[in-house]
Design a protein around this motif. Structure first.
Motif, mmCIF file in Angstrom:
data_model
loop_
_atom_site.group_PDB
_atom_site.id
_atom_site.type_symbol
_atom_site.label_atom_id
_atom_site.label_comp_id
_atom_site.label_asym_id
_atom_site.label_seq_id
_atom_site.Cartn_x
_atom_site.Cartn_y
_atom_site.Cartn_z
ATOM 1 N N ASN A 165 -15.872 49.035 -16.665
ATOM 2 C CA ASN A 165 -15.329 47.934 -15.966
ATOM 3 C C ASN A 165 -13.936 48.859 -14.997
ATOM 4 O O ASN A 165 -12.838 48.826 -15.580
ATOM 5 N N PHE A 166 -14.210 49.092 -13.823
ATOM 6 C CA PHE A 166 -13.077 49.775 -13.231
ATOM 7 C C PHE A 166 -12.133 48.706 -12.631
ATOM 8 O O PHE A 166 -11.263 48.974 -11.912
ATOM 9 N N ALA A 167 -12.542 47.583 -12.733
ATOM 10 C CA ALA A 167 -11.636 46.534 -12.360
ATOM 11 C C ALA A 167 -10.761 45.792 -13.491
ATOM 12 O O ALA A 167 -9.836 45.180 -13.244
ATOM 13 N N HIS A 168 -10.622 46.547 -14.684
ATOM 14 C CA HIS A 168 -10.191 46.044 -16.051
ATOM 15 C C HIS A 168 -8.468 45.958 -15.644
ATOM 16 O O HIS A 168 -7.929 45.041 -15.843
ATOM 17 N N GLY A 169 -8.033 47.160 -14.953
ATOM 18 C CA GLY A 169 -6.608 47.147 -14.897
ATOM 19 C C GLY A 169 -6.075 46.031 -13.890
ATOM 20 O O GLY A 169 -4.827 45.507 -14.025
ATOM 21 N N HIS A 170 -6.929 45.892 -12.741
ATOM 22 C CA HIS A 170 -6.579 44.747 -11.909
ATOM 23 C C HIS A 170 -6.549 43.165 -12.396
ATOM 24 O O HIS A 170 -5.792 42.472 -12.182
ATOM 25 N N PHE A 171 -7.449 43.109 -13.718
ATOM 26 C CA PHE A 171 -7.243 41.650 -14.160
ATOM 27 C C PHE A 171 -6.046 41.833 -15.082
ATOM 28 O O PHE A 171 -5.417 40.579 -15.282
ATOM 29 N N TYR A 172 -5.593 42.935 -15.702
ATOM 30 C CA TYR A 172 -4.168 42.899 -16.221
ATOM 31 C C TYR A 172 -3.180 42.626 -15.346
ATOM 32 O O TYR A 172 -2.385 41.781 -15.612
ATOM 33 N N VAL A 186 -16.826 36.000 -12.117
ATOM 34 C CA VAL A 186 -17.042 37.317 -11.600
ATOM 35 C C VAL A 186 -18.465 37.729 -12.322
ATOM 36 O O VAL A 186 -19.417 38.279 -11.742
ATOM 37 N N TYR A 187 -18.572 37.358 -13.586
ATOM 38 C CA TYR A 187 -19.917 37.713 -14.281
ATOM 39 C C TYR A 187 -21.036 36.938 -13.659
ATOM 40 O O TYR A 187 -22.137 37.529 -13.340
ATOM 41 N N VAL A 188 -20.907 35.479 -13.603
ATOM 42 C CA VAL A 188 -21.988 34.522 -13.217
ATOM 43 C C VAL A 188 -22.444 35.231 -11.776
ATOM 44 O O VAL A 188 -23.566 35.200 -11.409
ATOM 45 N N VAL A 189 -21.411 35.292 -10.910
ATOM 46 C CA VAL A 189 -21.909 35.803 -9.429
ATOM 47 C C VAL A 189 -22.134 36.970 -9.063
ATOM 48 O O VAL A 189 -23.143 37.235 -8.220
ATOM 49 N N LEU A 190 -21.658 38.120 -9.960
ATOM 50 C CA LEU A 190 -21.891 39.214 -9.622
ATOM 51 C C LEU A 190 -22.712 40.287 -10.522
ATOM 52 O O LEU A 190 -23.581 40.835 -10.638
ATOM 53 N N LEU A 191 -21.881 40.356 -11.816
ATOM 54 C CA LEU A 191 -22.412 41.036 -13.020
ATOM 55 C C LEU A 191 -23.493 40.544 -13.686
ATOM 56 O O LEU A 191 -24.194 41.650 -14.494
ATOM 57 N N GLY A 194 -15.172 47.755 -6.495
ATOM 58 C CA GLY A 194 -15.060 46.755 -5.311
ATOM 59 C C GLY A 194 -14.393 45.455 -5.628
ATOM 60 O O GLY A 194 -13.523 44.986 -4.966
ATOM 61 N N ILE A 195 -14.526 44.983 -6.850
ATOM 62 C CA ILE A 195 -14.011 43.848 -7.589
ATOM 63 C C ILE A 195 -12.588 44.280 -7.585
ATOM 64 O O ILE A 195 -11.653 43.308 -7.407
ATOM 65 N N GLY A 196 -12.052 45.189 -8.153
ATOM 66 C CA GLY A 196 -10.644 45.569 -8.206
ATOM 67 C C GLY A 196 -9.831 45.678 -6.957
ATOM 68 O O GLY A 196 -8.794 45.208 -6.710
ATOM 69 N N MET A 197 -10.652 46.236 -5.867
ATOM 70 C CA MET A 197 -10.054 46.210 -4.518
ATOM 71 C C MET A 197 -9.759 44.794 -4.048
ATOM 72 O O MET A 197 -8.771 44.514 -3.450
ATOM 73 N N VAL A 198 -10.709 44.060 -4.125
ATOM 74 C CA VAL A 198 -10.547 42.720 -3.603
ATOM 75 C C VAL A 198 -9.360 42.018 -4.603
ATOM 76 O O VAL A 198 -8.654 41.248 -4.039
ATOM 77 N N LEU A 199 -9.318 42.091 -5.725
ATOM 78 C CA LEU A 199 -8.236 41.596 -6.568
ATOM 79 C C LEU A 199 -6.750 42.031 -6.082
ATOM 80 O O LEU A 199 -6.016 41.212 -5.822
#
Length: 289
Positions: free
Chosen positions: A36-43, A79-84, A101-106
């Motif tokens: 999950n390369f978006a993990h830091g963005h959820f942080y 995010v999981y339901v819609v994409l993952l 891409g999720i990270g960039m959107v966030l």
């Protein structure tokens, strides 16, 4: 010696917060096999939500901490339901591109809604230090460590003693066998993603009063956490915990006796050394959770 012990204490506190993020990332990889390369963005999202609740809505720190954690967990599940959910085993490259891409959107979404300038969050524990046996500990960091320890202990209890936790472990160890005995992959994966992302949000919310909150704060922590889970072993939760504490203490000691620039490079230097001796990481085995 007192200075060294103080550095070790600070490092353990920092490492516990690293562990909160790394364990969530490891959990997602262990169950879903997605990096999950978006993990830091959820942080970053957790920190931003808490900052908005405390500074704009006037809600207290601890209620805001709970709200931010739940909110980020809900976003992660959506995010999981819609994409993952449509991600298939073996599509490793697609998973990387998708989560980037999720990270960039966030990041850009938060910058659009809340602005790109840094913000500080003040609480009743800000600028407060406690004297414990002659050593000074920052009150806000101590609270973050206690929150992290409770969350990690709760996750361990869930994985060890509950049916849903055992199902996650079974699914991570052998997907085909888990499916045969009636475990529903979509349900298990969705819960694992929600929990892993909620842990990242909790870490961000707990540290929001410690560091400046801004949309780009997720990227630096993300690369450091990747180094941590590689050192510990991909998908290994005990490995993520041990590596986080190891990196936290090493960074603190190196920063205390050397420069900040070298401190930031410690995680990656240690990663190279560990991989030379243990190519799969310290706890890298076939069973990941």
């Amino acid at each position: 010696m007192e200075f060294f012990i103080q550095l070790v204490i600070n490092g353990l506190m920092l490492g516990m917060v690293y562990a909160l993020i790394a364990i969530g990332l490891s959990l997602i990889f262990g169950v879903l096999e997605i990096v999950n390369f978006a993990h830091g963005h959820f942080y970053m999202l957790g920190a931003t939500v808490l900052a908005a609740l405390v500074t704009s809505a006037g809600i207290g720190f601890f209620p805001s901490l709970v709200i931010a954690t739940v909110a980020v967990g809900v976003v992660g599940y959506l995010v999981y339901v819609v994409l993952l959910r449509h991600f298939r085993e073996g599509e490793f490259d697609r998973g990387i591109i998708l989560t980037i891409g999720i990270g960039m959107v966030l990041q850009n979404g938060v910058a659009y809604l809340f602005g790109s300038s840094s913000r500080m969050v003040d609480t009743s524990l800000s600028f407060v230090s406690w004297d414990v046996a002659g050593f000074f500990v920052d009150a806000q960091r101590t609270v973050a460590v206690l929150v992290g320890a409770v969350a990690i202990a709760a996750l361990y209890a869930v994985l060890t003693f509950t049916r849903i936790g055992k199902a996650m472990r079974a699914f991570a160890q052998n997907r085909e066998a888990a499916f045969i005995v009636g475990i529903r992959p979509a349900v298990i994966a969705g819960i694992a993603v929600a929990i892993g992302i909620a842990l990242a949000g909790l870490a961000g919310a707990a540290l929001a009063p410690v560091f400046a909150v801004h949309p780009a704060m997720g990227a630096p922590i993300l690369f450091k956490v990747f180094a941590i889970i590689i050192i510990g072993g991909l998908g290994s939760l005990p490995g993520a915990l041990v590596a986080s504490l190891l990196i936290g203490v090493t960074e603190s000691v190196v920063g205390g006796y050397s420069s900040v620039a070298l401190q930031d490079a410690v995680a990656f230097m240690l990663m190279i050394v560990v991989l030379l001796a243990f190519p799969a990481g310290l706890f890298g085995k076939g069973i990941r959770v």
